[in-house]
Design an enzyme around this catalytic site. Sequence first.
Site, PDB file in Angstrom:
ATOM      1  N   HIS A   1       0.833  -1.200   0.000  1.00  0.00           N
ATOM      2  CA  HIS A   1       0.000   0.000   0.000  1.00  0.00           C
ATOM      3  C   HIS A   1       0.872   1.255   0.000  1.00  0.00           C
ATOM      4  O   HIS A   1       1.774   1.398   0.816  1.00  0.00           O
ATOM      5  CB  HIS A   1      -0.905  -0.024   1.218  1.00  0.00           C
ATOM      6  CG  HIS A   1      -1.900   1.081   1.251  1.00  0.00           C
ATOM      7  ND1 HIS A   1      -2.381   1.595   2.423  1.00  0.00           N
ATOM      8  CD2 HIS A   1      -2.502   1.782   0.265  1.00  0.00           C
ATOM      9  CE1 HIS A   1      -3.244   2.559   2.167  1.00  0.00           C
ATOM     10  NE2 HIS A   1      -3.330   2.694   0.858  1.00  0.00           N
TER      11      HIS A   1
ATOM     12  N   HIS B   1       5.742  18.124 -16.251  1.00  0.00           N
ATOM     13  CA  HIS B   1       6.585  16.964 -16.562  1.00  0.00           C
ATOM     14  C   HIS B   1       7.852  16.922 -15.696  1.00  0.00           C
ATOM     15  O   HIS B   1       8.256  15.848 -15.235  1.00  0.00           O
ATOM     16  CB  HIS B   1       6.952  16.972 -18.053  1.00  0.00           C
ATOM     17  CG  HIS B   1       7.701  15.764 -18.492  1.00  0.00           C
ATOM     18  ND1 HIS B   1       7.189  14.489 -18.418  1.00  0.00           N
ATOM     19  CD2 HIS B   1       8.941  15.628 -19.028  1.00  0.00           C
ATOM     20  CE1 HIS B   1       8.061  13.631 -18.878  1.00  0.00           C
ATOM     21  NE2 HIS B   1       9.142  14.293 -19.252  1.00  0.00           N
TER      22      HIS B   1
ATOM     23  N   ALA C   1       4.015   9.583 -22.613  1.00  0.00           N
ATOM     24  CA  ALA C   1       3.237   8.377 -22.294  1.00  0.00           C
ATOM     25  C   ALA C   1       3.825   7.773 -21.019  1.00  0.00           C
ATOM     26  O   ALA C   1       4.503   6.744 -21.047  1.00  0.00           O
ATOM     27  CB  ALA C   1       3.272   7.402 -23.462  1.00  0.00           C
ATOM     28  N   ASN C   2       3.571   8.461 -19.915  1.00  0.00           N
ATOM     29  CA  ASN C   2       4.125   8.090 -18.612  1.00  0.00           C
ATOM     30  C   ASN C   2       3.071   8.302 -17.543  1.00  0.00           C
ATOM     31  O   ASN C   2       2.306   9.268 -17.613  1.00  0.00           O
ATOM     32  CB  ASN C   2       5.330   8.982 -18.265  1.00  0.00           C
ATOM     33  CG  ASN C   2       6.351   9.041 -19.364  1.00  0.00           C
ATOM     34  OD1 ASN C   2       6.993   8.045 -19.674  1.00  0.00           O
ATOM     35  ND2 ASN C   2       6.510  10.203 -19.979  1.00  0.00           N
TER      36      ASN C   2
END
Length: 129
Positions: free
Chosen positions: A20, A96, A119-120
Site C-alpha cells: 500500500h 513533466h 506516455a508516462n
Amino acid sequence: MRRAGILNRHLAGALAELGHGDLVLVCDAGMPIPRGPRVVDLAFRAGVPSFAEVLDGLLAELVVEGATAAKETRRANPAAAALLDGRLPALRLVPHERLKRLSGGARLVVRTGEASPYANVLLRCGVFF
C-alpha cells in the site's frame, strides 16, 4: 507456469512485492529512469509493447488508489491523455519536470517500448480490502 495474467517472471515477482502506497512508474522508452527503483524493461522495439498494453495489464493485476501524469500530455499526446482519463478517473496532473522528480520515489519502474511523447504515469498502489 502461469495460465494468464502477467507472464514475465521479473514483472510478476516485482508486483508481488508491492504494498500500500508504493509507487510504480509506467513509462515510455524515452523517460529518464531514476536511480534506485527496481526496473523491469519490457521495451523490445519502438512501439512494442505499447504504453496502453502495459498499462492495461498492470491495472488488471494491481489495486491503484491514485495516479499522476504530466499535464503536457493533454497537448502533446491526446491519445495517451484519453487513455489515462479513461482508465484512471482520479488522475492528478503535474508539470513533466515534477513528474520526473516524483518518479525518484518509485519502488518499481516498468519501461515500455512506447515511442510517443509523455506516455508516462506514476501509479500509487492501494489495498484490496
